[in-house]
Design an enzyme around this catalytic site. Structure first.
Site, PDB file in Angstrom:
ATOM      1  N   VAL A  90       0.880  -1.166   0.000  1.00  0.00           N
ATOM      2  CA  VAL A  90       0.000   0.000   0.000  1.00  0.00           C
ATOM      3  C   VAL A  90       0.919   1.218   0.000  1.00  0.00           C
ATOM      4  CG1 VAL A  90      -1.822   1.249   1.208  1.00  0.00           C
ATOM      5  CG2 VAL A  90      -1.770  -1.254   1.286  1.00  0.00           C
ATOM      6  N   SER A  91       0.917   1.964  -1.082  1.00  0.00           N
ATOM      7  CA  SER A  91       1.894   3.037  -1.268  1.00  0.00           C
ATOM      8  C   SER A  91       1.680   4.180  -0.290  1.00  0.00           C
ATOM      9  CB  SER A  91       1.817   3.569  -2.704  1.00  0.00           C
ATOM     10  OG  SER A  91       2.100   2.557  -3.636  1.00  0.00           O
ATOM     11  N   ALA A  92       2.691   5.045  -0.197  1.00  0.00           N
ATOM     12  CA  ALA A  92       2.597   6.226   0.661  1.00  0.00           C
ATOM     13  C   ALA A  92       1.370   7.045   0.270  1.00  0.00           C
ATOM     14  CB  ALA A  92       3.867   7.066   0.529  1.00  0.00           C
TER      15      ALA A  92
END
Length: 790
Positions: free
Chosen positions: A425-427
Site C-alpha cells: 500500500v503506497s505512501a
C-alpha cells in the site's frame, strides 16, 4: 468484588471505598527492579483508581500518566494527591477509548495494579501496552493469585494458567512476591509467534464443521482461549440436516452467549485440509451483525473469550489450525506461515462489515491533513477520499499508526523469497498525487494495474456512485486478498481480476470508448500498447516509468496514438512481475565489488575496464555546488535521457569505495568508453554546525585512456543542467517535454529531441537548453556504431 460495569466502579469510588493499599514491599520492588532512568523517566499507571501507586511512581522520579475510566476515582485522586505535581490524571478506558491522550513517545514503565483480572480483552490490551514501551522499558502487573484467594473472590485474581498466558512472548519475565501478591516484571519485546496447531487425532472417517467469524464495533475479531491453551473461533460440527450458516449461528450462541440471525451469516469460503490424515471440510461463516453480552457458557471447554486486534494476530501464540485458516480466508496475510489448504471462495454477495476504533478515525484525519498540507491533494474529491476510505482495513497486518503514516511509509503486504517487496500500500501522499493527476470526473470508469484494494477504493470514491474501477493483478494471492478486503470494507464499485496487467482489462470490462483514466501502481520499464489502446481520447494514464533506472510517476494524456506527458513526480514502487518485466543487464567488475547497470539498451563492452580501474584516477570539478536538502533527481533524469550510452555504476562492497568514492549500496551516473569509464559523484566541500552551512560540489571521476574525454561530457551535462533545468526551489526544477510514440514510428515522424527506445514505444524528450551544442561523443575504436552527440 467483580464489577463489570462502569457505573458500578463509579459508585464504588464515590462511596469512599478503596482497594488494598500499596505496601512497602511493592514500593521496594518497584524501586529495585524498575528505577527511573537517569534524568527521569515516563510511566503509565493503568487503572490508577485513587492514585496511590501513581504518587509512588512520581516519588521515584517518574513523570506519570495515570488513567482510569471512573470519574469518581480521578476526582478523589486529584484531591488526595493535589501536592504531587508530576502526575497527569487522564479519564481513559484503556480497552475502548481512543488512546490519543497517552504520550506519543511511549513509556519506560507501565503498571497495572489489581486491575488486570477485570480486563475483558486481556491479550489485546497487553499487546497494545507492550507496543508503547520504550526500549528497555518494563510492564509490571501486580495481582492476587487465585490459588491463595478465597473462592468467592477469585474473580479479582489470576490463576496460574492465566499468568502463564500473560507472560508468554516477553523477552524476560521476573515473578516476585509482594506480601502475597504476584509481582510480574515483563520486558520486551512482547511477541509470541503465532503457531497453527492441531488437536489430538480423531477416530472419525471425515470431519465437517462451521466456524463463525465476527467482529465488534472496533473491527476486532472474537477468539476463545480453550482449556488446552489454544485460541479458537466459535464453531463446531453440524447437526443433522443443519446448513453451515445455521450451525455457525448456533455454535456462536452456545459458546459465547452472542445471538445472530442466520440472514446475516454468509458462507464465504469452504476449506479443505486434513487432520492427522483425516479429511476435513470447514465452512467459514462471516457473521455481519449480532447482539447480546459476551459470556462463557461452556467454561469446561474455554477459559475466556476476547476480541483481538487483527494486526496482533501474528503474535498471539498457539491457534487451532482451522481457525487460523478461516481468519486467513477473511483477512489474507494477517497470520504468517500457515499450513497448506485448498480454498473454495464462494461468490456469495455480502454487505461490507463496518467497525473501526475511534483512534482510526483520528489518525485518518491527521494523515489526510498531512497530505493536504504538503500540497498533494488540492481538490476536494481527493481530500474527501483520504478522509473517508479506511486505509487500515486494507492493511490489517500493521498497527493503526503505521497504516495511517502521513509520510513516506508504504505498507509492505507481500514479499518474494529474497525478501524484496512485490506488493504494498503506497505512501498516502503519492497515491493522492497520482489520483489528482488523473483528473477524474463523476461517473468515471477507471483501470488500475496492481491491486491491493485501498487505492482502488480511493479511485471509486472520487469517481462517485456512478463510477467503476477495474483492478487487475498477476498474483492470485493478491487478487484473493483484494477481493476479501473489498467485500469487508469496500463500496461495491471495484472489480478485481487476475490477469497480467500489460494485457489491459478483459475485453468485456472495457467501456465503449475506453477508460476515462488508467493508473499503474508498479514500476514500469515500458508502456504496454493495451494501456494506450484502452484509454479514451483525452483520457489520462498515470504510471511510474523507469528511464535509465530512475522512476517518475508521469501523467500522460492520450491524443490519437501519441501520449503527451503533463506532470512528473519523483517516486518509487515495487517492480513489475509480468511479461513486461525486464531485468537490467548487469556487468560485474572487480570480483563483484562494482557493477555497471544498463537499464536501457544493451550492455556496452567492458573489455580492459578492470585494468583501467586499477590505474590512475582522473578527476574534474564541475564548479556546480549544492547545499543540504537540495534536489538533484532532475540531474539524474537529464543525464539518463540526454547522454548517449548512459549507465549506472553501483558499489556492492565496501572495498569499492576506496577505488571509486561511491559508498556501498549506492550508485552513480556513468558512461563507458573503450577500456574507460567516467562517473558523477558529489563531494563535500564545506562543513558547518548546521545543515545550512554545509555544501557539496559535483565532481566527475574517470579511469582509462578516454577517461578525460568522457569526463568532459559529464561535466558539460552538469553545467547545462545547472543553467537550464535547476531551480533554487526544489519544486521548480524544469521538466522535459515528453511525448510517447508507438514502437516502429519512423525517425522522420518523431519531433526533435532525445529519443529513448523501449520495446513497445519510443520516448522523445525535449529538455530546456538542448539546442546548445555540447561536446561530441568519444569514438570507440573498432566499434561498428558511434553514438550520437549530446
Amino acid at each position: 468484588m467483580t464489577y463489570t460495569a462502569r457505573d458500578e466502579w463509579e459508585k464504588h469510588f464515590s462511596d469512599g471505598k478503596n482497594f488494598r493499599q500499596v505496601g512497602e514491599r511493592e514500593r521496594d520492588l518497584l524501586a529495585e527492579h524498575t528505577p527511573a532512568p537517569n534524568g527521569g523517566g515516563r510511566a503509565l499507571d493503568v487503572g490508577c483508581g485513587t492514585g496511590e501507586l501513581a504518587a509512588s511512581l512520581a516519588s521515584l522520579g517518574y513523570t506519570v500518566d495515570a488513567c482510569d475510566f471512573a470519574d469518581s476515582a480521578l476526582a478523589r485522586a486529584r484531591e488526595e494527591h493535589a501536592s504531587v505535581e508530576s502526575v497527569r490524571w487522564l479519564h481513559l478506558d484503556i480497552e475502548r477509548d481512543d488512546p490519543a491522550p497517552l504520550h506519543e513517545e511511549g513509556y519506560d514503565l507501565i503498571t497495572l495494579r489489581l486491575m488486570y483480572p477485570f480486563v475483558r480483552d486481556r491479550g489485546r490490551v497487553l499487546h497494545g501496552l507492550g507496543e508503547r514501551l520504550r526500549h528497555g522499558g518494563a510492564l509490571v502487573v501486580i495481582t492476587p493469585v487465585a490459588e491463595t484467594t478465597p473462592e468467592e473472590r477469585r474473580g479479582i485474581a489470576l490463576g496460574e494458567d492465566e499468568i502463564a498466558v500473560l507472560a508468554a512472548g516477553w523477552g524476560t519475565v521476573e515473578r516476585l512476591d509482594a506480601d502475597g501478591l504476584a509481582f510480574l516484571v515483563l520486558r520486551g519485546p512482547c511477541h509470541a509467534d503465532t503457531r497453527a496447531i492441531e488437536k489430538r487425532p480423531t477416530t472419525a472417517h471425515a470431519l465437517t464443521g462451521a466456524l463463525a467469524v465476527i467482529t465488534d464495533d472496533a473491527g476486532q475479531v472474537l477468539l476463545g482461549r480453550s482449556r488446552r491453551g489454544v485460541l479458537e473461533l466459535p464453531g463446531g460440527k453440524t447437526c443433522g440436516p443443519e446448513d453451515f450458516a445455521a450451525a455457525a449461528v448456533r455454535e456462536l450462541a452456545e459458546e459465547t452467549g452472542l445471538v445472530a440471525d442466520p440472514a446475516y451469516a454468509y458462507v464465504v469460503n469452504m476449506l479443505v485440509d486434513d487432520s492427522h490424515g483425516i479429511p476435513r471440510l470447514t465452512a467459514v461463516v462471516r457473521i455481519t451483525a449480532w447482539t447480546g453480552t459476551l459470556t462463557n457458557p461452556e467454561a469446561d471447554k474455554f477459559d475466556r473469550w476476547e476480541f483481538f486486534d487483527l494486526h496482533a494476530l501474528a503474535c498471539v501464540g498457539d491457534i487451532f489450525v482451522p481457525a487460523a485458516l478461516a481468519i486467513d480466508s477473511v483477512w489474507p496475510g494477517v497470520i504468517p506461515d500457515l499450513p497448506p489448504v485448498i480454498s473454495y471462495p464462494l461468490a456469495t454477495e455480502r454487505p461490507p462489515v463496518p467497525g473501526e476504533p475511534a483512534e482510526a478515525v483520528r489518525l485518518r484525519q491527521a494523515m489526510a491533513q498531512t497530505v493536504i498540507d504538503g500540497g498533494w491533494a488540492p481538490s476536494e474529491p481527493v481530500r474527501d477520499a483520504l478522509r473517508t476510505v479506511p486505509r487500515h482495513r486494507f492493511a490489517p497486518e500493521v498497527n493503526l499508526a503505521d497504516a495511517y503514516d502521513g509520510g513516506d511509509r508504504a505498507v509492505i503486504t507481500r514479499s518474494d523469497e529474497t525478501g524484496a517487496a512485490i506488493s504494498s500500500v503506497s505512501a498516502a501522499w503519492l497515491q493522492a498525487d497520482m489520483l489528482e493527476s488523473l483528473r477524474l470526473g463523476p461517473g468515471a470508469i477507471v483501470f488500475e494495474a496492481g491491486s491491493g484494494g485501498y487505492n482502488a477504493e480511493l479511485l471509486a470514491h472520487v469517481a462517485g456512485p456512478d463510477g467503476r474501477v477495474v483492478s487487475v493483478d498477476i498474483d492470485p494471492w493478491v487478487v484473493r486478498r483484494t477481493r476479501a478486503f473489498l467485500a469487508e470494507a469496500g463500496s461495491g464499485r471495484v472489480t478485481a481480476v487476475e490477469s497480467d496487467a500489460p494485457l489491459g482489462a478483459p475485453a468485456h470490462l472495457v467501456p465503449r470508448g475506453g477508460f476515462d483514466g488508467s493508473v499503474i501502481t508498479y514500476n514500469c520499464w515500458d508502456i504496454a500498447p493495451a494501456w494506450r489502446e484502452q484509454l479514451a481520447e483525452g483520457g489520462r494514464l498515470v504510471l511510474p516509468l523507469e528511464m535509465g533506472g530512475y522512476t517518475r510517476a508521469i501523467a500522460f494524456e492520450r491524443r490519437g496514438e501519441v501520449l503527451h506527458a503533463r506532470r512528473f513526480t519523483y517516486c518509487g514502487f515495487v517492480r513489475d512481475q509480468g511479461q513486461q518485466a525486464r531485468p537490467a543487464p548487469i556487468v560485474p567488475l572487480l570480483g563483484g565489488a562494482l557493477a555497471l547497470r544498463f537499464d536501457d539498451g544493451p550492455a556496452a563492452c567492458t573489455e580492459g575496464l578492470e585494468e583501467a580501474l586499477r590505474g590512475r584516477r582522473h578527476e574534474v570539478a564541475t564548479g556546480v555546488t549544492m547545499g543540504a536538502n537540495s534536489y538533484f533527481g532532475s540531474l539524474q533524469l537529464y543525464a539518463a535521457t540526454a547522454v548517449p550510452g548512459f549507465c549506472r555504476l553501483a558499489a556492492h562492497q565496501e572495498s569499492a569505495e576506496a577505488v571509486t568514492g561511491i559508498a556501498r549500496d549506492r550508485d552513480a551516473p556513468a558512461i563507458v568508453g573503450e577500456a574507460s569509464l567516467a562517473y558523477l559523484i558529489h563531494v563535500q566541500t564545506k562543513d558547518g554546525d548546521s545543515p545550512q552551512g554545509k555544501e557539496w560540489e559535483w565532481v566527475v571521476r574517470a579511469f582509462g585512456e578516454q577517461g578525460p574525454e568522457l569526463a568532459e561530457r559529464l561535466v558539460a551535462t552538469v553545467r547545462a543542467w545547472d543553467r537550464h533545468i535547476r531551480a533554487d526551489d526544489n519544486d521548480e526544477h524544469a521538466d522535459p517535454v515528453l511525448t510517447v510514440f508507438p514502437a516502429g514510428t519512423p525517425d522522420d515522424a518523431l519531433p526533435a529531441g532525445d529519443v529513448l527506445d523501449k520495446l513497445h514505444c519510443r520516448l522523445v524528450f525535449r529538455w530546456p537548453g538542448r539546442d546548445v551544442v555540447l561536446p561530441g561523443p568519444v569514438e570507440r575504436h573498432g566499434a561498428d556504431v558511434v553514438a550520437e552527440g549530446v
